[in-house]
Design a protein around this motif. Structure first.
Motif, short mmCIF file in Angstrom:
data_model
loop_
_atom_site.label_atom_id
_atom_site.label_comp_id
_atom_site.label_asym_id
_atom_site.label_seq_id
_atom_site.Cartn_x
_atom_site.Cartn_y
_atom_site.Cartn_z
N GLN A 20 0.81 -1.20 0.00
CA GLN A 20 0.00 0.00 0.00
C GLN A 20 0.86 1.27 0.00
OE1 GLN A 20 -3.24 0.27 -0.34
NE2 GLN A 20 -3.56 -1.94 -0.46
N LEU A 21 1.95 1.27 0.77
CA LEU A 21 2.78 2.46 0.83
C LEU A 21 3.47 2.71 -0.50
CD1 LEU A 21 4.38 2.23 4.38
CD2 LEU A 21 2.56 3.74 3.61
N ARG A 22 3.84 1.66 -1.21
CA ARG A 22 4.45 1.88 -2.52
C ARG A 22 3.47 2.52 -3.48
NH1 ARG A 22 7.03 -3.33 -2.08
NH2 ARG A 22 5.44 -4.21 -3.41
N SER A 23 2.19 2.16 -3.35
CA SER A 23 1.20 2.70 -4.26
C SER A 23 0.93 4.18 -4.00
CB SER A 23 -0.11 1.92 -4.13
OG SER A 23 -0.67 2.10 -2.83
N THR A 24 1.35 4.70 -2.83
CA THR A 24 1.08 6.10 -2.54
C THR A 24 2.00 7.04 -3.29
OG1 THR A 24 2.59 6.08 -0.66
CG2 THR A 24 0.29 5.52 -0.22
N TYR A 25 3.14 6.54 -3.78
CA TYR A 25 4.03 7.42 -4.52
C TYR A 25 4.34 6.91 -5.92
CZ TYR A 25 7.94 4.26 -3.60
OH TYR A 25 8.78 3.19 -3.54
N ALA A 26 4.05 5.66 -6.22
CA ALA A 26 4.29 5.15 -7.58
C ALA A 26 3.07 5.48 -8.42
CB ALA A 26 4.56 3.65 -7.56
N VAL A 27 2.89 6.75 -8.75
CA VAL A 27 1.67 7.21 -9.40
C VAL A 27 1.78 7.17 -10.91
CG1 VAL A 27 1.02 8.69 -7.49
CG2 VAL A 27 2.53 9.59 -9.24
N ARG A 28 2.99 7.07 -11.44
CA ARG A 28 3.14 7.04 -12.88
C ARG A 28 2.93 5.63 -13.40
NH1 ARG A 28 8.41 9.89 -14.86
NH2 ARG A 28 9.36 9.40 -12.87
N SER A 29 2.79 5.51 -14.71
CA SER A 29 2.58 4.19 -15.31
C SER A 29 3.80 3.31 -15.11
CB SER A 29 2.28 4.34 -16.80
OG SER A 29 3.36 5.00 -17.45
N LYS A 30 4.97 3.92 -15.13
CA LYS A 30 6.20 3.19 -14.85
C LYS A 30 6.64 3.53 -13.45
CE LYS A 30 7.81 2.96 -19.62
NZ LYS A 30 8.90 3.30 -20.57
N GLN A 31 7.21 2.56 -12.76
CA GLN A 31 7.60 2.77 -11.37
C GLN A 31 8.67 3.84 -11.32
OE1 GLN A 31 8.81 -1.20 -10.82
NE2 GLN A 31 6.89 -1.87 -9.93
N GLN A 32 8.37 4.91 -10.62
CA GLN A 32 9.25 6.07 -10.68
C GLN A 32 10.37 6.02 -9.65
OE1 GLN A 32 6.83 9.42 -9.90
NE2 GLN A 32 6.40 8.90 -7.80
N CYS A 33 10.21 5.25 -8.59
CA CYS A 33 11.22 5.28 -7.53
C CYS A 33 11.84 3.92 -7.27
CB CYS A 33 10.61 5.80 -6.22
SG CYS A 33 10.07 7.49 -6.33
N ARG A 34 11.36 2.88 -7.94
CA ARG A 34 11.89 1.55 -7.66
C ARG A 34 12.98 1.21 -8.65
NH1 ARG A 34 7.16 -2.63 -7.26
NH2 ARG A 34 8.87 -3.85 -6.43
N THR A 35 13.76 0.22 -8.31
CA THR A 35 14.86 -0.19 -9.16
C THR A 35 14.33 -0.77 -10.46
OG1 THR A 35 16.16 -0.68 -7.22
CG2 THR A 35 16.89 -1.66 -9.28
N ASN A 36 14.64 -0.17 -11.56
CA ASN A 36 14.17 -0.65 -12.85
C ASN A 36 15.19 -0.25 -13.90
OD1 ASN A 36 12.73 -1.60 -14.97
ND2 ASN A 36 10.82 -0.54 -14.47
N VAL A 37 16.19 -1.06 -14.06
CA VAL A 37 17.29 -0.72 -14.96
C VAL A 37 16.84 -0.76 -16.41
CG1 VAL A 37 19.56 -1.43 -15.73
CG2 VAL A 37 18.99 -1.53 -13.32
N ASN A 38 16.00 -1.72 -16.75
CA ASN A 38 15.68 -1.95 -18.15
C ASN A 38 14.83 -0.84 -18.76
OD1 ASN A 38 17.01 -4.41 -18.06
ND2 ASN A 38 15.22 -5.46 -17.26
N THR A 39 14.04 -0.12 -17.94
CA THR A 39 13.14 0.88 -18.49
C THR A 39 13.59 2.30 -18.18
OG1 THR A 39 11.80 0.81 -16.50
CG2 THR A 39 11.20 -0.70 -18.26
N SER A 40 14.80 2.46 -17.70
CA SER A 40 15.25 3.80 -17.31
C SER A 40 15.57 4.63 -18.53
CB SER A 40 16.48 3.70 -16.41
OG SER A 40 17.00 4.96 -16.17
N SER A 218 12.93 12.10 -10.84
CA SER A 218 13.16 13.45 -11.31
C SER A 218 13.08 14.42 -10.13
CB SER A 218 12.13 13.82 -12.38
OG SER A 218 10.83 13.89 -11.79
N ILE A 219 13.45 15.68 -10.39
CA ILE A 219 13.40 16.68 -9.33
C ILE A 219 11.95 16.93 -8.89
CG2 ILE A 219 13.37 18.54 -11.04
CD1 ILE A 219 14.98 18.59 -7.52
N ILE A 220 11.00 16.80 -9.83
CA ILE A 220 9.59 16.98 -9.47
C ILE A 220 9.14 15.86 -8.54
CG2 ILE A 220 7.26 17.21 -10.37
CD1 ILE A 220 9.13 19.52 -11.07
N ASP A 221 9.50 14.61 -8.87
CA ASP A 221 9.13 13.49 -8.02
C ASP A 221 9.76 13.63 -6.63
OD1 ASP A 221 7.82 12.41 -10.21
OD2 ASP A 221 9.63 11.38 -10.90
#
Length: 675
Positions: A20-40, A218-221
């Motif tokens: 639930q806590l991850r869903s409070t900030y992962a608001v974009r279609s792609k996970q903005q704060c989690r480790t995701n090397v392939n889609t960076s 990003s700086i906005i996130d």
């Protein structure tokens, strides 16, 4: 039964909370704060390839089975060893929690250098104790935060923070520290098993880098997550900020925001891995509390918790904790760090050889050696008490210092290296009444006795032809033991120099001279000098072919040691393997064809020579080719038939060209053949 159900509900609540806590900030279609090397799509990807970034994922993950019940008494063990300085949260509540559940803890170190130093060991040792009690541990390499610069414990900004090579430098440093931590963790596991710890009760460990998630934010996130929940007044009250603001230089905005970036690290590890405790030095107290405050605010804003059947249990799961250990200081009270106090005591053997580390710990004063034994060794507290009792009765034996030096070197560089350092110390600095030392010197030192001194920082390369058979004054100057001929003569006349395989003391009169001979060399090419009681010098006699390479290694040993073999090629696909098999079969057939053609050509040539001489040629017998497979034999027979026709035609052409067709009686006529 009730305890088991409570433990199960506890773990289920943790999983639900993290989701639930991850869903409070992962608001974009792609996970903005989690480790995701392939889609960076971060610019960092342009500087470093994906394979290099990916090495930090699950680096050093433990291969032990998951521990369901930890070993009790973690907090008591840390308190008894003096590791608990300040604690954020209820320490008694956390002690009960650590005794009943497997927790996740983490500690970090910024990649501002290519190696960790002795001060970092103060933070690593509590992590090792958590690991040995069955808890999960994460070792965070701060590549991203190293590019900002931690103002804690510093009066000025770090040098090189505005260099264009900062990103590449911190990434390379992070790679070296990651490899170093991985090797140290393996040594710790083996060393702990040797010291009586249960290897099956050791928890899982993970080495990662905060570049994995900061490069996707990003700086906005960042402002949405941390900026909205931070208060300027609280940030300015932090000791690291308030002291810098009073200085003449002041504090930059990047350094001012460092605590928020480290708070993001804690938040990410909390929401993704369930980290409940952050461990750091006492200068990190402000950064640790900033992370705890961010987590508490994120949880308090989650209205969905009150709608759950057990809101109190979920909120109890969301309590973050922080622990700081006392700072390791020098005799003058300075902090052990890269730039102040402890810059010459590194955990990397290329920067501080194990023998140097052994000697540094061996020379610790009596008033701090007991505390160092509790800090830096895995010895039981009962064993430390027994060692100190013997130390008080016989202080001249320095048992505590020798035990401290051996245990720390064994913990970091393995038992074998520690034994070599101990043997070298006993040989070169032991007491004269020691029977083992006297026996070793009587037989003569060998290359094996110098293994503890084999690091490049100890020896000086010298051209053998220039010093062999020359006066000792010359080799003392060439080996940089003394600076002038006058100092060399004074050293030789005072009797403060010992050399050779037997460490023979050299004392010359004013008119005497002594040359360097073959008997002074420890084969194959080393000469050892002991100056006074504590200074050792090793000179390596090189040839003209190896002297330049030896000098390069001496000037930059770290660069030479960092050269690693090429990594193995990636595993091949099934299609690639089939293609290689086809190429191998084709090459085998071609070699077989070439061999057969060579044999046939040789036989035809011999028959032709016999025919020219008038020697009758017997009818050639059909060669027999035995094959276990009829189909292969059939193919080979057809192959031979075709090759036989081709060879026959080639032989005919050669005979016609030589004008010997009529002599051989072959009766070849091109016109009749229609050619």
């Amino acid at each position: 039964m009730e305890a088991a159900s409570t433990s199960l509900r506890f773990r289920n609540a943790l999983v639900f909370l993290r989701h639930q806590l991850r869903s409070t900030y992962a608001v974009r279609s792609k996970q903005q704060c989690r480790t995701n090397v392939n889609t960076s799509t971060s610019p960092v990807r342009k500087n470093f390839p994906k394979e290099s970034i990916s090495k930090f994922i699950n680096q050093g993950l433990g291969d032990m089975k998951s521990i369901t019940e930890p070993t009790k008494g973690l907090i008591n063990a840390l308190q008894a060893r003096g590791f608990i300085g300040q604690f954020h949260g209820d320490v008694d509540e956390f002690a009960k929690l650590a005794d009943s559940e497997v927790l996740h803890m983490y500690a970090g170190a910024d990649a501002t250098a290519t190696s960790l130093h002795l001060g970092h060991l103060m933070v690593l040792m509590p992590m090792f104790h958590c690991l040995l009690h069955g808890h999960r541990t994460t070792f965070l390499v701060g590549i991203a935060t190293a590019r900002i610069g931690d103002p804690a414990g510093r009066a000025t900004e770090r040098e090189g923070m505005r260099d264009s090579s900062l990103g590449e430098r911190t990434f390379n440093n992070g790679t070296e520290i990651t490899n170093q931590l991985s090797a140290i963790l393996k040594n710790v596991i083996n060393h702990a098993a040797f010291r009586g710890y249960d290897k099956n009760q050791i928890g899982r460990r993970l080495i990662t880098s905060n570049l994995q998630w900061h490069r996707n934010v990003s700086i906005i996130d960042f402002m949405q997550i941390a900026g909205h929940r931070a208060r300027i007044g609280e940030m300015m009250l932090k000791k690291s900020v308030s002291e810098r603001m009073k200085s003449k230089e002041g504090i930059s905005f990047s350094e001012f925001s460092y605590q928020l970036i480290q708070a993001m690290d804690y938040w990410h590890l909390f929401s993704n891995l369930g980290c409940r405790l952050q461990i750091g030095g006492s200068d990190q107290w402000g950064n640790i509390t900033a992370g705890c405050d961010l987590i508490n605010r994120m949880v308090n804003e989650a209205d969905w918790i009150e709608k759950q059947p057990t809101p109190s249990l979920i909120r109890n799961m969301a309590k973050p904790y922080g622990l700081t250990v006392p700072l390791l200081t020098t005799s003058t009270g300075e902090k052990f760090s890269k730039s102040t106090g402890g810059g010459n005591i590194w955990l990397s053997r290329s920067k501080t050889p194990p023998f140097n580390l052994y000697q540094f710990l061996l020379n610790r004063p009596d008033d701090i050696v007991e505390q160092y034994l509790k800090y830096f060794t895995l010895l039981r507290l009962e064993d430390i008490e027994q060692i100190m009792l013997i130390q008080k009765e016989h202080p001249e034996k320095r048992l505590a210092q020798r035990k401290l030096a051996y245990e720390v070197v064994a913990l970091i560089h393995t038992e074998l290296v520690a034994k070599r350092c101990e043997n070298a110390t006993n040989t070169f600095f032991g007491r004269n009444d020691d029977e083992n030392r006297a026996k070793t010197l009587e037989l003569g030192l060998t290359e094996t006795d110098l293994l503890g001194l084999s690091e490049r920082v100890f020896w000086e390369p010298v051209l053998k032809d220039e010093v062999l058979g020359q006066p000792l004054e010359k080799i003392l100057i060439e080996g940089k033991i003394v600076g002038s001929k006058t100092q060399a003569r004074q050293l030789l006349q005072s009797g403060g120099l010992s050399m050779g395989p037997h460490l023979t003391q050299i004392k010359l009169d004013a008119k005497d001279k002594m040359e360097l001979l073959e008997e002074h060399i420890i084969q194959p090419n080393m000469v050892v000098f002991k100056v006074g009681k504590n200074n050792l010098h090793v000179i390596k006699l090189e040839s003209e072919e190896t002297i330049e390479q030896a000098r390069l290694e001496k000037e930059n040993p770290e660069m030479v040691l960092s050269v690693k073999p090429k990594p193995p090629l990636p595993p091949k696909t099934s299609g690639q393997r089939k293609g290689e098999k086809r190429k191998t079969r084709k090459a085998t057939v071609q070699v077989r064809k070439a061999r057969i053609e060579a044999e046939k050509k040789r036989a035809r040539t011999m028959e032709w020579e016999k025919s020219l001489r008038g020697i009758p040629t017997p009818e050639p017998s059909k060669p027999k080719y035995i094959s276990p497979k009829p189909m292969e034999a059939f193919k080979m027979e057809n192959l031979l038939t075709r090759s036989k026709k081709m060879e026959y035609r080639a032989a005919v052409r050669e005979v016609e060209k030589a004008g010997a067709g009529s002599k051989l009686g072959w009766g070849i006529d091109k016109k009749n053949k229609g050619e």
